[in-house]
Motif scaffolding. Structure first.
Motif, PDB file in Angstrom:
ATOM      1  N   ASN A 116       0.924  -1.320  -0.003  1.00 27.99           N
ATOM      2  CA  ASN A 116      -0.078   0.212   0.118  1.00 27.99           C
ATOM      3  C   ASN A 116       0.652   1.326  -0.070  1.00 27.99           C
ATOM      4  OD1 ASN A 116      -2.667   1.261   0.245  1.00 27.99           O
ATOM      5  ND2 ASN A 116      -2.059   1.485   2.355  1.00 27.99           N
ATOM      6  N   THR A 118       2.608   2.503   2.730  1.00 30.78           N
ATOM      7  CA  THR A 118       2.257   3.266   3.667  1.00 30.78           C
ATOM      8  C   THR A 118       3.276   4.177   4.008  1.00 30.78           C
ATOM      9  OG1 THR A 118       0.708   1.344   4.474  1.00 30.78           O
ATOM     10  CG2 THR A 118       1.976   3.072   6.102  1.00 30.78           C
ATOM     11  N   HIS A 119       4.668   3.960   3.925  1.00 31.01           N
ATOM     12  CA  HIS A 119       5.891   4.566   4.173  1.00 31.01           C
ATOM     13  C   HIS A 119       5.727   6.158   3.233  1.00 31.01           C
ATOM     14  CE1 HIS A 119       7.861   3.912   0.212  1.00 31.01           C
ATOM     15  NE2 HIS A 119       7.243   2.707   0.104  1.00 31.01           N
ATOM     16  N   HIS A 121       2.701   7.411   2.090  1.00 28.90           N
ATOM     17  CA  HIS A 121       1.541   8.221   2.578  1.00 28.90           C
ATOM     18  C   HIS A 121       1.641   8.767   3.828  1.00 28.90           C
ATOM     19  CE1 HIS A 121      -0.361   6.529  -0.864  1.00 28.90           C
ATOM     20  NE2 HIS A 121      -0.284   5.300  -0.450  1.00 28.90           N
ATOM     21  N   LEU A 122       2.413   8.104   4.800  1.00 30.31           N
ATOM     22  CA  LEU A 122       2.982   8.598   6.019  1.00 30.31           C
ATOM     23  C   LEU A 122       3.250  10.157   6.044  1.00 30.31           C
ATOM     24  CD1 LEU A 122       2.277   7.261   9.067  1.00 30.31           C
ATOM     25  CD2 LEU A 122       4.814   6.526   8.731  1.00 30.31           C
ATOM     26  N   ILE A 357      -0.044   5.243  11.010  1.00 32.82           N
ATOM     27  CA  ILE A 357       0.187   3.980  10.318  1.00 32.82           C
ATOM     28  C   ILE A 357      -1.190   3.313  10.038  1.00 32.82           C
ATOM     29  CG2 ILE A 357       0.896   1.621   9.818  1.00 32.82           C
ATOM     30  CD1 ILE A 357       3.603   2.557  11.027  1.00 32.82           C
ATOM     31  N   GLU A 358      -1.963   3.244  11.029  1.00 36.56           N
ATOM     32  CA  GLU A 358      -3.355   2.877  10.810  1.00 36.56           C
ATOM     33  C   GLU A 358      -4.321   3.616   9.887  1.00 36.56           C
ATOM     34  OE1 GLU A 358      -6.754   0.523  13.770  1.00 36.56           O
ATOM     35  OE2 GLU A 358      -5.738   2.262  14.295  1.00 36.56           O
ATOM     36  N   VAL A 360      -3.366   5.511   7.675  1.00 30.85           N
ATOM     37  CA  VAL A 360      -2.992   5.609   6.193  1.00 30.85           C
ATOM     38  C   VAL A 360      -3.126   4.540   5.367  1.00 30.85           C
ATOM     39  CG1 VAL A 360      -1.425   7.805   6.704  1.00 30.85           C
ATOM     40  CG2 VAL A 360      -0.702   5.275   6.643  1.00 30.85           C
ATOM     41  N   GLN A 361      -3.569   3.422   6.217  1.00 31.10           N
ATOM     42  CA  GLN A 361      -3.973   2.115   5.441  1.00 31.10           C
ATOM     43  C   GLN A 361      -4.987   2.293   4.368  1.00 31.10           C
ATOM     44  OE1 GLN A 361      -2.122  -0.995   5.988  1.00 31.10           O
ATOM     45  NE2 GLN A 361      -0.902   0.503   7.157  1.00 31.10           N
ATOM     46  N   PRO A 363      -5.701   4.795   2.187  1.00 28.85           N
ATOM     47  CA  PRO A 363      -5.265   6.205   1.385  1.00 28.85           C
ATOM     48  C   PRO A 363      -6.541   7.164   0.981  1.00 28.85           C
ATOM     49  CG  PRO A 363      -3.858   4.399   0.459  1.00 28.85           C
ATOM     50  CD  PRO A 363      -5.194   3.724   1.308  1.00 28.85           C
TER      51      PRO A 363
END
Length: 638
Positions: A116, A118-119, A121-122, A357-358, A360-361, A363
């Motif tokens: 996904n 995530t790094h 989007h975070l 993190i949760e 942006v799971q 997006p």
């Protein structure tokens, strides 16, 4: 796993629960053994003091042997407790710390590096329910490493302290009850008067001081979070400096850089100073507390029975040592309050990261808080290629003002498309949106089913791994032979480095420092030739190459990746051609006035090109700036 308690229990409820609980039980048993040994040590201390007190007693036939025997027994108990029980328990507790931290670190790495992205989007901010902006989590590297390490170690220490208090209350309390006696004035309590008096002294002394310690601990927690944030920012800036060291040196920007470092360190120094003041005050409070507890409170409960000759000197000393041991164990919270403050600070840093993190799971939901996010991705039969429909790209906060629109774009299988437009018109943003890496906007993107895509950007950062691993990215180097990797390097024009294929560095420098900008882009070419993707995005991926190298770059892809679909962003006014004058590209995607239009590439005569350039509508559709005549002063006419 976002909250504090979720982080605390996750490891014990994971698929490695047997490992976690086995180590925990062993630590608990050693903690209980340590508490029991403390009782034996208190009894041995009473025997030693008693033998010294009655050294000259006429009834003592062998006083020296008695003193030495009691002293030797006490030394053996100390060795058994500190070297045997405590030492072995430390080995098991540090093993639990290592295992728990490794598992938790793995979980965060899996979450950050999931498909996904995530790094990625975070690192974008969001907004809360009231619309207030929320900054992305700072210093993620520090949170994943230092904060997780501090949190897990602190939690294990806290748990051992709690177990120590519980077992001490059981064993020491049991012994106090066994040795209890009647206290003058408290006869109604019977033989338990002495024990109750001891418990009352501990209950009156410890909680009051624990309350004071908790108040100071909250201040220490806030200061710890502040200094962690300040030190993380300073370290991050140092890391950034080393990555752009050449640019700082070339621009002679050392003076400005020093000012930045000085400002960042000023924040550290100011917070550190306040932290030192509180640590010093807390240490003084702790020292006074320990002295009063060991020398006044511990000896107070047994003094009255001793004065009335209800207990002997040996019983008095033994009882005082037991009370002192109980105070020491129950005061564990006071002794480790700075560590608890650090634990809570680390736990907050880690739990905040887990919560981020949760969020942006998903997006689309995450970006919807800061603007419109309505991208839809699908797939279709590979024969139909890549399709983009009704695409609109927006900036954060915008709702109805797209800076790029694309009504209907189709990229056939095997088609090469050259993207052009003025700087800042949104070419790279369009590529990012197609790949799901642009946050705001909407539209449909339909990929060819079963076709692997590859995105090559201009800015290349190489990890500290072997050259073969760099070529094989994003796949594992174990899935590719040395021969295939070497062949890709040779075709990309980096044959001189084949002999260093398995080396992570050359002449003591990592490959990111060894290779020039052009060589890094050739390394990316080697990846393309090795993996042979079906869909290739080139985002100024040849910007560091000269004309001849750009031609070789394209020719290598043409020769070794048959059927590949290429979408390329370049600064050149016209796409490159082969050495024989043949066109690499089949179509042009131009962005002008915020509209993306795709048309076939046509070879035009100079006269035809001039005519098109002088037609504003046609030029706008082609994405070519309209030529305007100028007067003698250089001002445009019309």
């Amino acid at each position: 796993m976002c909250g504090f308690w979720g982080l605390m229990r996750a490891y014990w409820l994971s698929n490695r629960w047997k490992e976690a609980w086995t180590l925990t039980v062993v630590i608990a048993l050693f903690t209980a053994a340590s508490s029991k040994t403390s009782v034996w040590m208190a009894e041995a201390s009473g025997e030693l003091v008693n033998s010294i007190a009655y050294f000259h007693d006429p009834g003592n036939a062998n006083p020296l042997a008695t003193v030495l025997g009691n002293a030797g027994l006490l030394v053996l108990l100390v060795i058994l407790k500190d070297a045997g029980i405590i030492g072995v328990r430390h080995l098991f507790s540090t093993t639990l710390h290592r295992k728990w931290r490794g598992w938790l670190n793995g979980r965060f790495n899996e979450a950050l590096l999931d498909p996904n992205h995530t790094h990625f989007h975070l690192q974008h901010g969001a907004r809360d329910q009231d619309g207030a902006p929320l900054a992305p989590p700072d210093n993620i590297d520090q949170r994943v490493q230092e904060s997780i390490k501090g949190m897990t170690g602190g939690a294990i220490g806290l748990a051992m302290g709690v177990m120590g208090v519980a077992t001490s209350l059981f064993f020491v309390g049991q012994k106090l009850l066994e040795t209890s006696t009647v206290v003058a004035g408290l006869e109604f309590l019977g033989v338990y008067g002495g024990a109750i008096l001891a418990f009352a002294a501990v209950a009156a002394y410890v909680p009051l001081n624990t309350f004071v310690a908790l108040k100071l601990g909250r201040i220490l927690e806030q200061l710890t979070i502040s200094i962690q944030r300040a030190e993380g920012s300073y370290r991050s800036e140092l890391t950034t400096l080393l990555r752009r060291s050449f640019h700082v040196a070339a621009a002679r920007g050392e003076v400005v850089q020093k000012e930045m470092h000085a400002n960042l360190y000023t924040d550290i120094d100011r917070t550190w100073s306040r932290l030192n003041w509180f640590h010093s005050g807390y240490m003084s409070f702790e020292k006074i507390y320990d002295f009063l507890g060991a020398r006044i409170v511990a000896y107070g409960p047994g003094l009255l029975p001793y004065m009335h000759e209800k207990i002997s000197l040996k019983g008095y000393i033994t009882g005082a040592e037991l009370v002192n041991s109980l105070i020491s164990q129950c005061s564990w919270f006071i002794h480790v309050m700075p560590a608890i403050a650090t634990l809570k600070a680390n736990a907050r840093r880690v739990s905040d990261l887990a919560s981020a993190i949760e969020k942006v799971q998903r997006p689309a939901e995450f970006y919807s808080s800061t603007g419109r996010c309505d991208f839809r991705f699908g797939s279709q039969h590979a024969v139909f290629g890549l399709a983009v429909r009704d695409l609109e790209l927006l900036h954060e906060g915008d709702q109805e003002a797209p800076f790029v629109t694309a009504a209907n774009l189709r990229f056939r299988r095997g088609e090469w498309t050259f993207m052009k437009g003025e700087s800042g018109c949104g070419k790279t943003s369009l590529l990012k949106a197609i790949n799901g890496l642009w946050p705001h906007g909407g539209g449909d993107v339909v990929f060819p089913e079963g076709v692997r895509s590859f995105y090559a950007s201009q800015d290349i950062r190489l990890s500290r791994v072997s050259l073969k691993q760099l070529v094989c990215l994003p796949e594992s180097h174990l899935g590719h032979s040395d021969a295939a990797t070497a062949s890709a390097l040779h075709k990309a024009g980096l044959g001189e480095f084949i002999e260093f294929l398995s080396e992570p560095c050359r002449d003591g420098k990592c490959w990111d420092e060894v290779l020039s900008g052009g060589q890094k882009q050739k390394l990316v070419l080697a990846r393309i030739l090795l993996h042979r993707p079906g869909l290739l995005f080139l985002d100024e991926a040849t910007g560091a190459l000269d004309v001849g190298a750009k031609t070789a770059f394209h020719q290598a892809i043409k020769d070794n990746c048959p059927g590949i679909t290429v979408i390329s962003v370049m600064h050149e006014a016209s796409p490159p051609k082969s050495a024989t004058g043949e066109e690499f590209y089949d179509s042009v995607l131009s962005i002008a006035d915020g509209v993306a239009v795709k048309h076939p590439l046509r070879t035009m005569l100079p006269a035809e090109l001039t005519t098109i350039l002088e037609q504003p509508v046609a030029a706008s559709r082609l994405g070519i700036p309209r030529l305007r005549r100028k007067d003698g002063t250089g001002q445009p006419i019309g």
